[in-house]
Motif scaffolding. Structure first.
Motif, PDB file in Angstrom:
ATOM      1  N   LYS A 177     -16.945  -3.433   6.885  1.00 17.44           N
ATOM      2  CA  LYS A 177     -16.544  -2.125   7.395  1.00 17.44           C
ATOM      3  C   LYS A 177     -15.958  -2.241   8.799  1.00 17.44           C
ATOM      4  CE  LYS A 177     -18.420   2.461   8.412  1.00 17.44           C
ATOM      5  NZ  LYS A 177     -19.660   3.295   8.451  1.00 17.44           N
ATOM      6  N   LEU A 178     -16.571  -3.058   9.651  1.00 21.82           N
ATOM      7  CA  LEU A 178     -16.064  -3.259  11.005  1.00 21.82           C
ATOM      8  C   LEU A 178     -14.685  -3.905  10.987  1.00 21.82           C
ATOM      9  CD1 LEU A 178     -19.300  -4.496  12.824  1.00 21.82           C
ATOM     10  CD2 LEU A 178     -18.037  -2.391  13.321  1.00 21.82           C
TER      11      LEU A 178
ATOM     12  N   GLN B 228     -20.270  -0.486  17.360  1.00 17.61           N
ATOM     13  CA  GLN B 228     -18.951   0.006  17.783  1.00 17.61           C
ATOM     14  C   GLN B 228     -18.973   0.630  19.172  1.00 17.61           C
ATOM     15  OE1 GLN B 228     -16.526   2.108  14.769  1.00 17.61           O
ATOM     16  NE2 GLN B 228     -18.218   1.744  13.348  1.00 17.61           N
TER      17      GLN B 228
ATOM     18  N   THR C 268     -24.136   6.265  14.863  1.00 12.23           N
ATOM     19  CA  THR C 268     -23.245   5.180  14.476  1.00 12.23           C
ATOM     20  C   THR C 268     -21.853   5.467  15.001  1.00 12.23           C
ATOM     21  OG1 THR C 268     -22.490   3.840  12.598  1.00 12.23           O
ATOM     22  CG2 THR C 268     -22.613   6.227  12.268  1.00 12.23           C
ATOM     23  N   GLY C 269     -20.925   4.520  14.826  1.00 19.84           N
ATOM     24  CA  GLY C 269     -19.572   4.698  15.346  1.00 19.84           C
ATOM     25  C   GLY C 269     -19.560   4.549  16.861  1.00 19.84           C
ATOM     26  N   ARG C 270     -18.698   5.316  17.513  1.00 18.26           N
ATOM     27  CA  ARG C 270     -18.592   5.294  18.973  1.00 18.26           C
ATOM     28  C   ARG C 270     -19.417   6.453  19.532  1.00 18.26           C
ATOM     29  NH1 ARG C 270     -14.368   2.219  21.104  1.00 18.26           N
ATOM     30  NH2 ARG C 270     -13.099   1.185  19.522  1.00 18.26           N
ATOM     31  N   TRP C 271     -20.466   6.144  20.267  1.00 19.35           N
ATOM     32  CA  TRP C 271     -21.299   7.185  20.855  1.00 19.35           C
ATOM     33  C   TRP C 271     -21.769   6.740  22.228  1.00 19.35           C
ATOM     34  CZ3 TRP C 271     -26.838   6.157  21.015  1.00 19.35           C
ATOM     35  CH2 TRP C 271     -27.218   4.999  20.325  1.00 19.35           C
TER      36      TRP C 271
ATOM     37  N   GLU D 191     -21.705  -4.149   6.477  1.00 19.84           N
ATOM     38  CA  GLU D 191     -21.345  -3.570   7.772  1.00 19.84           C
ATOM     39  C   GLU D 191     -20.245  -4.376   8.447  1.00 19.84           C
ATOM     40  OE1 GLU D 191     -25.719  -1.641   8.837  1.00 19.84           O
ATOM     41  OE2 GLU D 191     -25.301  -3.772   9.168  1.00 19.84           O
TER      42      GLU D 191
ATOM     43  N   LEU E 226     -12.073  -1.337  10.078  1.00 19.57           N
ATOM     44  CA  LEU E 226     -11.808  -0.443  11.209  1.00 19.57           C
ATOM     45  C   LEU E 226     -10.908  -1.130  12.247  1.00 19.57           C
ATOM     46  CD1 LEU E 226     -15.337   1.140  11.724  1.00 19.57           C
ATOM     47  CD2 LEU E 226     -13.276   2.323  10.945  1.00 19.57           C
TER      48      LEU E 226
END
Length: 199
Positions: A191-192, A112, A88-91, A188, A195
């Protein structure tokens, strides 16, 4: 009388950059080297690529070509095991992913990430814990390679893929835990938004 707001420009009408034109030129040259285009076709498409103004102009030149992704890159293999595994997140997203739900489940969250891949191939095996895949609203899916298994397979996405976004191509088996591909849920999305407000 008040004037209405102008209609937003669709993504396929956005203007392209020099780098994006050059990327298509490289892809066309590679296709010709592989024997997919003859020299006359190549000349015509290169001319159009160099004068393209919008994403729609460029997309039309490569629509009949297979995705230009590294064929020898090792896939990312994820296993839920006993405790589960999440991305999750930036990957960094590779072109190929294999997910085994195990007992603890696997979740792949792409909401993300920034990916320029035309296609992401995901082989998902639900096993006992299941596999959940969350994609942005403007990404698309192709799911003909999935079988439901005991736990089933559910595609909750909408057919709203935008140009220049990845196509997630799914194969595999739902197993006992099932496989789900969907867009972000309400939690979700909140949450986005939080952010994005912090950036």
């Amino acid at each position: 009388m008040t004037q209405g707001h102008p209609e937003p420009v669709r993504r396929d009408q956005w203007r392209v950059s020099h780098d994006e034109r050059e990327a298509v030129v490289e892809r066309l040259n590679n296709a010709a080297a592989e024997g997919r285009l003859d020299l006359d076709e190549l000349d015509v498409r290169l001319s159009k690529a160099l004068t393209a103004k919008t994403y729609a102009d460029l997309d039309a030149l490569t629509a009949d070509l297979p995705p230009d992704v590294p064929v020898n890159q090792e896939p990312l293999v994820l296993s839920g095991g006993m405790h589960g595994e999440t991305r999750t997140g930036r990957w960094d997203v590779p072109p190929r992913i294999i997910a085994y739900g195990g007992m603890g489940s696997v979740k792949l969250d792409f909401t993300q990430v920034e990916s320029r891949l035309p296609e992401i191939a995901i082989e998902a095996h639900g096993e006992m814990g299941g596999v959940t895949i969350v994609i942005p609203d403007d990404w698309g899916t192709e799911t003909s390679g999935m079988s439901s298994g005991l736990g089933g397979f559910r595609d909750k996405t909408t057919p709203e893929r935008q140009p220049r976004t990845p196509l997630v191509r799914l194969s595999g088996n739902g197993g006992a835990g099932g496989v789900v591909v969907r867009h972000p849920n309400s939690w979700e999305r909140r949450k986005l938004r939080r952010l994005q407000e912090r950036r």
